[in-house]
Design an enzyme around this catalytic site. Sequence first.
Site, PDB file in Angstrom:
ATOM      1  N   ARG A   1     -10.246 -11.525   2.243  1.00  0.00           N
ATOM      2  CA  ARG A   1     -11.105 -12.583   1.710  1.00  0.00           C
ATOM      3  C   ARG A   1     -10.405 -13.940   1.729  1.00  0.00           C
ATOM      4  O   ARG A   1     -11.050 -14.976   1.811  1.00  0.00           O
ATOM      5  CB  ARG A   1     -11.584 -12.200   0.298  1.00  0.00           C
ATOM      6  CG  ARG A   1     -10.498 -12.039  -0.708  1.00  0.00           C
ATOM      7  CD  ARG A   1     -10.937 -11.238  -1.937  1.00  0.00           C
ATOM      8  NE  ARG A   1     -10.982  -9.794  -1.665  1.00  0.00           N
ATOM      9  CZ  ARG A   1     -11.364  -8.872  -2.544  1.00  0.00           C
ATOM     10  NH1 ARG A   1     -11.766  -9.238  -3.754  1.00  0.00           N
ATOM     11  NH2 ARG A   1     -11.353  -7.601  -2.232  1.00  0.00           N
TER      12      ARG A   1
ATOM     13  N   LYS B   1       0.845  -1.197   0.000  1.00  0.00           N
ATOM     14  CA  LYS B   1       0.000   0.000   0.000  1.00  0.00           C
ATOM     15  C   LYS B   1       0.879   1.246   0.000  1.00  0.00           C
ATOM     16  O   LYS B   1       1.977   1.222   0.541  1.00  0.00           O
ATOM     17  CB  LYS B   1      -0.845   0.041   1.282  1.00  0.00           C
ATOM     18  CG  LYS B   1      -2.009  -0.916   1.343  1.00  0.00           C
ATOM     19  CD  LYS B   1      -2.770  -0.724   2.645  1.00  0.00           C
ATOM     20  CE  LYS B   1      -3.889  -1.742   2.798  1.00  0.00           C
ATOM     21  NZ  LYS B   1      -4.959  -1.600   1.804  1.00  0.00           N
TER      22      LYS B   1
HETATM   23  N1  BES Z   1      -8.067  -3.641   4.633  1.00  0.00           N
HETATM   24  C1  BES Z   1      -8.243  -3.230   3.291  1.00  0.00           C
HETATM   25  C2  BES Z   1      -9.539  -2.466   3.065  1.00  0.00           C
HETATM   26  C3  BES Z   1      -9.681  -1.144   3.754  1.00  0.00           C
HETATM   27  C4  BES Z   1      -9.350   0.010   3.101  1.00  0.00           C
HETATM   28  C5  BES Z   1     -10.213  -1.061   5.020  1.00  0.00           C
HETATM   29  C6  BES Z   1      -9.513   1.229   3.718  1.00  0.00           C
HETATM   30  C7  BES Z   1     -10.380   0.136   5.645  1.00  0.00           C
HETATM   31  C8  BES Z   1     -10.042   1.303   4.983  1.00  0.00           C
HETATM   32  C9  BES Z   1      -8.266  -4.450   2.387  1.00  0.00           C
HETATM   33  O1  BES Z   1      -7.479  -5.517   2.774  1.00  0.00           O
HETATM   34  C10 BES Z   1      -7.736  -4.009   1.060  1.00  0.00           C
HETATM   35  O2  BES Z   1      -6.588  -3.674   0.977  1.00  0.00           O
HETATM   36  N2  BES Z   1      -8.596  -4.006   0.055  1.00  0.00           N
HETATM   37  C11 BES Z   1      -8.240  -3.598  -1.240  1.00  0.00           C
HETATM   38  C12 BES Z   1      -8.808  -4.598  -2.197  1.00  0.00           C
HETATM   39  C13 BES Z   1      -8.293  -4.490  -3.603  1.00  0.00           C
HETATM   40  C14 BES Z   1      -6.832  -4.866  -3.659  1.00  0.00           C
HETATM   41  C15 BES Z   1      -9.112  -5.397  -4.490  1.00  0.00           C
HETATM   42  C16 BES Z   1      -8.821  -2.219  -1.482  1.00  0.00           C
HETATM   43  O3  BES Z   1      -9.899  -1.930  -1.008  1.00  0.00           O
HETATM   44  O4  BES Z   1      -8.145  -1.425  -2.145  1.00  0.00           O
HETATM   45 MN    MN Z   2      -5.463  -5.356   2.079  1.00  0.00          MN
END
Ligand code: BES
Ligand code: MN
Length: 508
Positions: free
Chosen positions: A354, A280
């Site tokens: 997931r 990230k």
């Molecule tokens: N934990 C994150 C989602 C999240 C984002 C929670 C912001 C709280 C605040 C999750 O694991 C994630 O990184 N999701 C990705 C999915 C994508 C790679 C398909 C996302 O939402 O960008």
């Molecule tokens: Mn994630």
Amino acid sequence: MITTTLSTKNLLTSKSNAYAFFVEHDFDPAHIKDTVTQLYPAYAHALKERGFTGKAGSSLVLTGTQANKAVYIILLGLGDLKKGYQNVENYRRAVGQLVRIAEFHKFHSLAFELPDPAVLGLSYERLAQETSTIMHKARYHFDEFITSEDRKFTWEITATVHVPKKFAEVAQKGLDFGLVIADAINTARYWCDLPPSALTPPIFAKKAEELAKEYGLKAKIFDKKEIIKLGMGGIEGVCRGSMHEPRLAILEYKASKAKAPTLCIVGKGVTFDSGGLSLKPSASMETMKDDMAGAAVVLATMKVISQIKPAINVIALAPMVENMPSGTAQKPGDILTAFNGKTMEVADTDAEGRLILADALSYAVDAYKPDAIIDLATLTGACAAALGVFYAGLFSQHDELVERVIKASEHSGDKVWRLPMDNDYKPAIKSDVADMRNIGSKKYMGGAITAAFFLQNFVGNVPWVHLDIAGVAFGVPDLSYLRPGATGFGIRLLADLIMHWDRDLKKK
Ligand code: BES
Ligand code: MN
Ligand code: ZN
């Protein structure tokens, strides 16, 4: 801390630092005139002078005297009371505001009468419960790591809640139960607020185990070896990059009746989500210690369950991992096999929630043969983008369970909004090399929906609701009864749902 005690005596006998009054918009000043003028003779003039009419969110703080001592008089506006559940929410916010005022002025004691429950559409017991939950919720502060004493909220506040004699018993019941709920909420918030290095999967699982011991629940904690032996490839894949071992924590509550229905509650427990090799950007990582909010919520809910002893079995399952990049981390392109044998192509290591839920959900189905499953997960930024910070996303194809969850949501104040789980979105997660891919094809957009379809592969035919709490689990602004940090979203909803689980679900 705040302590709520009950009194059936006249309000002014409590000799508090402050007296609070909840009033509707355009209230008749005569209603509380007799009481207030004893403390503040120019009451009617002050109302006019300060233009206070009782609008929602407004407050008026006056200083008066009682037996030669300075006291505060606080009027809290409930707004226009005619909009159903919003009335109760206005009341919650007014109670939160009262705690904030108490903190600002450093009161040690305050007293008030409960407003008329009929006006809010509540029973007396429920009104007392809401009052107590919100007071304790509002008083929560995560100041363990703050060293300057004047920034800490250490002093005790005593709140005396005045009720008519004939309601004393139900009001006490409500206050007590409200505290049980708030205590669970604040436990979940505390776990979320802890720095990620202070809450790794092994530490988190220990806390779950301790909770079970204290509250007489059965606990099963699977360690890395057992996770691998059971074939939980999702958890194993995500944990590969971390120096901390994963865990799967399970807490069980068994109802006294032998043939009771079983509800599994499953929560995502990523103690820190760096994204893994699909790293990230740093700004997005800042709040990722909260990526275990779902797990915190389902585990802390078990505190409530052990005390209300519902007529249904409740099992909480929390897969716990840290998602880190390293030489041993899983890579985009890897294929994992989940507990139920289905294969998952890891196209993006940041879609890790997931992958671990796949194992926890399919294990829940296999081991507990549940009548229903509800999962809570900070799963997608897409859900937060769609609904913002006040509504969690609800995904399901089981209308009857949805109806129940929505009812519990409206009663409890944990707001949810249903997003479509339309089968048209299903092909988005097709994979060329495995049973499914862990991110949806860009052509379909709808990242929160395609994530829900991914999870659907692991719940079999069990009635199931998925709550995406990415937007609501932490950092919710403006609400008087919250603080910066975690919210404990979902505990009030689950408690309400479980308490009112009085008939079996129809089979799909
Ligand atoms: N934990 C994150 C989602 C999240 C984002 C929670 C912001 C709280 C605040 C999750 O694991 C994630 O990184 N999701 C990705 C999915 C994508 C790679 C398909 C996302 O939402 O960008
Ligand atoms: Mn994630
Ligand atoms: Zn995550």
